[in-house]
Motif scaffolding. Sequence first.
Motif, PDB file in Angstrom:
ATOM      1  N   UNK A  18      28.687  40.851  37.058  1.00 14.36           N
ATOM      2  CA  UNK A  18      29.815  39.931  37.093  1.00 14.36           C
ATOM      3  C   UNK A  18      29.842  39.235  38.440  1.00 14.36           C
ATOM      4  N   UNK A  19      30.253  37.941  38.467  1.00 16.21           N
ATOM      5  CA  UNK A  19      30.360  37.167  39.698  1.00 16.21           C
ATOM      6  C   UNK A  19      31.796  36.663  39.845  1.00 16.21           C
ATOM      7  N   UNK A  20      32.290  36.713  41.063  1.00 17.19           N
ATOM      8  CA  UNK A  20      33.609  36.196  41.390  1.00 17.19           C
ATOM      9  C   UNK A  20      33.496  35.289  42.603  1.00 17.19           C
ATOM     10  N   UNK A  21      34.296  34.224  42.621  1.00 15.29           N
ATOM     11  CA  UNK A  21      34.350  33.328  43.777  1.00 15.29           C
ATOM     12  C   UNK A  21      35.801  33.151  44.173  1.00 15.29           C
ATOM     13  N   UNK A  22      36.024  33.061  45.475  1.00 16.83           N
ATOM     14  CA  UNK A  22      37.360  32.809  45.981  1.00 16.83           C
ATOM     15  C   UNK A  22      37.263  32.276  47.399  1.00 16.83           C
ATOM     16  N   UNK A  23      38.342  31.720  47.880  1.00 16.25           N
ATOM     17  CA  UNK A  23      38.418  31.262  49.254  1.00 16.25           C
ATOM     18  C   UNK A  23      39.778  31.649  49.814  1.00 16.25           C
ATOM     19  N   UNK A  24      39.826  31.898  51.106  1.00 16.50           N
ATOM     20  CA  UNK A  24      41.062  32.313  51.733  1.00 16.50           C
ATOM     21  C   UNK A  24      41.069  31.852  53.184  1.00 16.50           C
ATOM     22  N   UNK A  57      37.537  30.473  54.465  1.00 15.88           N
ATOM     23  CA  UNK A  57      36.330  31.270  54.315  1.00 15.88           C
ATOM     24  C   UNK A  57      36.079  31.395  52.814  1.00 15.88           C
ATOM     25  N   UNK A  58      34.901  30.986  52.393  1.00 17.61           N
ATOM     26  CA  UNK A  58      34.550  31.064  50.975  1.00 17.61           C
ATOM     27  C   UNK A  58      33.707  32.317  50.742  1.00 17.61           C
ATOM     28  N   UNK A  59      34.052  33.064  49.697  1.00 19.71           N
ATOM     29  CA  UNK A  59      33.388  34.329  49.416  1.00 19.71           C
ATOM     30  C   UNK A  59      32.922  34.348  47.962  1.00 19.71           C
ATOM     31  N   UNK A  60      31.724  34.868  47.759  1.00 25.63           N
ATOM     32  CA  UNK A  60      31.232  35.114  46.407  1.00 25.63           C
ATOM     33  C   UNK A  60      30.883  36.588  46.323  1.00 25.63           C
ATOM     34  N   UNK A  61      31.475  37.275  45.345  1.00 31.61           N
ATOM     35  CA  UNK A  61      31.223  38.701  45.143  1.00 31.61           C
ATOM     36  C   UNK A  61      30.347  38.859  43.899  1.00 31.61           C
ATOM     37  N   UNK A  62      29.261  39.597  44.060  1.00 30.87           N
ATOM     38  CA  UNK A  62      28.363  39.902  42.952  1.00 30.87           C
ATOM     39  C   UNK A  62      28.460  41.396  42.680  1.00 30.87           C
ATOM     40  N   UNK A  63      28.964  41.740  41.511  1.00 36.45           N
ATOM     41  CA  UNK A  63      29.125  43.142  41.132  1.00 36.45           C
ATOM     42  C   UNK A  63      28.132  43.428  40.024  1.00 36.45           C
ATOM     43  N   UNK A  64      27.304  44.469  40.217  1.00 37.89           N
ATOM     44  CA  UNK A  64      26.285  44.786  39.213  1.00 37.89           C
ATOM     45  C   UNK A  64      26.101  46.292  39.108  1.00 37.89           C
ATOM     46  N   UNK A  65      25.647  46.719  37.949  1.00 35.10           N
ATOM     47  CA  UNK A  65      25.357  48.129  37.693  1.00 35.10           C
ATOM     48  C   UNK A  65      23.919  48.411  38.135  1.00 35.10           C
TER      49      UNK A  65
END
Length: 79
Positions: free
Chosen positions: A38-44, A23-31
């Motif tokens: 900030x953007x983060x990508x990961x897969x698990x 499962x590929x995930x992209x997290x978008x964190x913003x104020x």
Amino acid sequence: MEIDLNRNSTGKTLEESEQADLIKVRALISCPNGDYSKKFRNQFPRNQLELFIVAAKVFDFMTCPKCGEILKLDLEFNI
């Protein structure tokens, strides 16, 4: 005649079946004030979904280093 040991009964290679289990995930964190983004990508693998849920709960309570507002967390999944 050569035998391909990396093929299972459906014709897919082991590597392809492992990729299908990710499962590929992209997290978008913003104020909310626009001070931080900030953007983060990961897969698990699917069997570690519980570990991802714990990590997402931690991200959900992060605050902006500039203004102190709680950051907005958006998750995008590619299943």
